[in-house]
Design an enzyme around this catalytic site. Structure first.
Site, mmCIF file in Angstrom:
data_model
loop_
_atom_site.group_PDB
_atom_site.id
_atom_site.type_symbol
_atom_site.label_atom_id
_atom_site.label_comp_id
_atom_site.label_asym_id
_atom_site.label_seq_id
_atom_site.Cartn_x
_atom_site.Cartn_y
_atom_site.Cartn_z
ATOM 1 N N LYS A 51 1.031 -1.311 -0.176
ATOM 2 C CA LYS A 51 0.071 -0.016 -0.046
ATOM 3 C C LYS A 51 0.880 1.182 -0.272
ATOM 4 O O LYS A 51 0.505 2.169 -0.497
ATOM 5 C CB LYS A 51 -1.036 0.265 1.178
ATOM 6 C CG LYS A 51 -1.809 -1.185 1.353
ATOM 7 C CD LYS A 51 -3.242 -0.863 0.347
ATOM 8 C CE LYS A 51 -4.166 -2.158 0.568
ATOM 9 N NZ LYS A 51 -3.482 -3.557 0.314
HETATM 10 C C1 PLP Z 1 -4.146 -4.529 -0.563
HETATM 11 C C2 PLP Z 1 -3.131 -5.876 -0.496
HETATM 12 C C3 PLP Z 1 -3.475 -6.902 -1.378
HETATM 13 C C4 PLP Z 1 -4.385 -6.788 -2.675
HETATM 14 O O1 PLP Z 1 -4.160 -5.932 -3.632
HETATM 15 P P1 PLP Z 1 -5.169 -5.389 -4.547
HETATM 16 O O2 PLP Z 1 -4.901 -3.911 -4.993
HETATM 17 O O3 PLP Z 1 -6.177 -4.712 -3.566
HETATM 18 O O4 PLP Z 1 -5.681 -6.237 -4.981
HETATM 19 C C5 PLP Z 1 -2.468 -7.714 -1.454
HETATM 20 N N1 PLP Z 1 -1.581 -8.018 -0.603
HETATM 21 C C6 PLP Z 1 -1.209 -7.077 0.239
HETATM 22 C C7 PLP Z 1 -0.164 -7.613 1.230
HETATM 23 C C8 PLP Z 1 -2.197 -5.970 0.402
HETATM 24 O O5 PLP Z 1 -1.824 -5.214 1.470
#
Ligand code: PLP
Length: 501
Positions: free
Chosen positions: A112
């Site tokens: 993120k």
């Molecule tokens: C948010 C997240 C995801 C999923 O990503 P998207 O863009 O929502 O598909 C996968 N792995 C981790 C560790 C995340 O924090």
């Protein structure tokens, strides 16, 4: 310029789209025209660093930001104070045609950060560019990861305040510490007595309370969210697909123009959609491989064209992918249907009304040309963590392991041995308990408090603990407000009253 996936006539600049987040008709903002690149443009990236690559890619989308504005945002976001690897998003070699793109070197040790480190700067610039006078108050309910990443990103950003609510009993001790030790004059963190649903419902009610919002407006405040559907979160994610390709070129693993496959652990479809944009722009990607856990709603959709949210919700070892409604999928539908916004509105209404919708055969065909999808359960996830540690001394977190497993199945089932990049979305230290379970000797398994597990994982793996996680043990707590779910709006008023000006 940007328009809504649901067909309203608003055509907006990037700054306006980033400020608003979601379109007034409930749709998502998409670029009206996708920029195209060629091999010459791609070759140019090879000798650039991550920030320079970000400037090239974002410059194609955020055309209303001046070069200087864009550079300032990028330089503020991707610093070596915030990221523990100078490459920002390094690519690790596993074997001659398997690589891992590590997106977790940022301040919260998860992917993120790649977007939430820059979104606040893009938003702050968007406010001045659109002559917005109100002060923006970002409200977030979090079950852990997003809240901390948003706090880190928005701390000390001009004209923006951020208030994060978390369920008192719903986050891990490390996640709680990550939040309550957050520094910054414009940040507040509040524990709510209740579970995540109570907290999220509380925040939703506040967004939907007209008199509360009017009251805030009179004081010069406007609520907003740092939601993953904001275009300002999506665009920065396109960058690392290009950056990974450029790194592979630079190291001689690829010839210019040669195709690669990306395997992406997917939840809300933001990360994978960014890969779709990169491919559509001309980055040589053969297949985008969608990896899910037991919440396999996307596997079914990409395979059969049926989106059905009426299914059991599973709590898994890869919690950031525990999602039944992948909001960003709406953007893919827009592009696949060639902007058939009437059709999209119908599908979204069906999803609301009946819990499912189904796309026609011709759309499914174009989806299957681009994507391949599969899912794995927790048992297989842990097995993969054990296996890659034994075989390569690589420590994968559960989300990464899901992708790794699916990537391998893709090769077995299709015979396509194209160079594969596994997109790694979290540091193993963030999910130390599962990872330790998979790789440690069972004789030490009585060690299970959070910090001991960090040290233990570091010892077993010979990897070092991310500095920001290690520092938590001694970081001073600076947020201690606790409230009932009925008191959340009062708490907001209090906070804004105290932080005036
Ligand atoms: C948010 C997240 C995801 C999923 O990503 P998207 O863009 O929502 O598909 C996968 N792995 C981790 C560790 C995340 O924090």
């Amino acid at each position: 310029m940007y328009c809504s996936t649901r067909g309203s006539n608003d055509i907006l600049s990037a700054a306006e789209a980033i400020k608003r987040g979601i379109a007034a008709d409930g749709g998502l903002f998409v670029p009206t025209v996708l920029p195209k690149i060629d091999d010459k443009w791609l070759a140019k990236l090879v000798n650039l660093d991550y920030k320079e690559r970000a400037f090239e890619v974002l410059g194609l989308f955020l055309t209303d930001y001046s070069e200087e504005e864009l550079k300032n945002c990028i330089v503020a976001a991707y610093t070596t104070e915030k990221f523990d690897d100078a490459a920002i998003a390094p690519v690790a070699a596993i074997d001659h045609n398997t690589f891992v793109l590590e997106l977790w070197h940022g301040p919260t040790s998860a992917f993120k950060d790649m977007a939430l480190q820059i979104l606040p700067h893009l938003m702050s610039k968007a406010l001045s560019k659109t002559q917005e006078e109100a002060e923006i108050v970002i409200l977030t309910a979090t079950s852990g990861d997003t809240g901390k990443a948003a706090l880190e990103g928005f701390a000390n950003v001009d004209q923006i305040k951020i208030i994060v609510f978390y369920p008192e009993e719903g986050v891990s001790p490390i996640q709680r510490l990550q939040m309550v030790t957050q520094q910054g004059g414009n940040v507040s963190v509040v524990a709510v007595r209740g579970n995540f649903d109570d907290t999220q419902t509380g925040v939703k009610n506040i967004f939907n309370d007209p008199s509360f919002n009017e009251n805030l407006a009179a004081k010069g405040f406007q609520l907003s969210s740092a939601n993953s559907i904001n275009w300002g979160r999506l665009a920065p994610q396109i960058v690392y697909y290009f950056s990974a390709y450029a790194d592979l070129l630079a190291k001689g693993h690829l010839q210019l123009g040669e195709a690669v496959n990306f395997v992406v652990p997917t939840g809300n479809f933001g990360n994978l959609l960014a890969g779709y944009y990169a491919k559509t722009m001309g980055l040589p990607i053969r297949k985008l491989i969608c990896a899910s856990n037991s919440n396999n709603v996307l596997t079914e959709f990409l395979d059969q064209g049926i989106y059905n949210k009426l299914r059991t919700f599973h709590k898994t070892l890869s919690p950031s992918m525990d999602i039944l409604i992948s909001s960003n999928l709406e953007r893919l539908l827009y592009h696949i249907t060639n902007a058939d916004t009437v059709q999209i509105k119908n599908w979204m209404e069906e999803l609301n009304r009946n819990g499912q919708y189904c796309v026609d055969e011709r759309y499914l065909e174009s989806i299957k040309d681009i994507f391949w999808a599969d899912w794995v359960d927790d048992v297989k996830t842990l097995e993969k963590i054990t296996e890659v540690f034994k075989k390569y001394q690589y420590v994968a977190d559960p989300h990464t392991a899901v992708a790794w497993q699916v990537g391998e199945r893709y090769r077995q089932q299709t015979g396509d041995m194209t160079l594969q990049v596994i997109v790694s979305t979290a540091s193993p230290f963030k999910f130390n308990e599962s990872v330790l379970d998979a790789i440690r000797d069972s004789k030490n398994s009585d060690i299970n408090d959070e910090f001991s597990m960090l040290y233990e994982l570091s010892q077993v793996s010979c990897w070092s603990i991310p500095p920001a996680l290690a520092a938590l043990e001694k970081a001073p707590v600076c947020h201690n407000i606790v409230c009932d779910k009925e008191e959340m709006s009062l708490v907001i008023n209090d906070i804004l009253e105290k932080n005036k000006g």
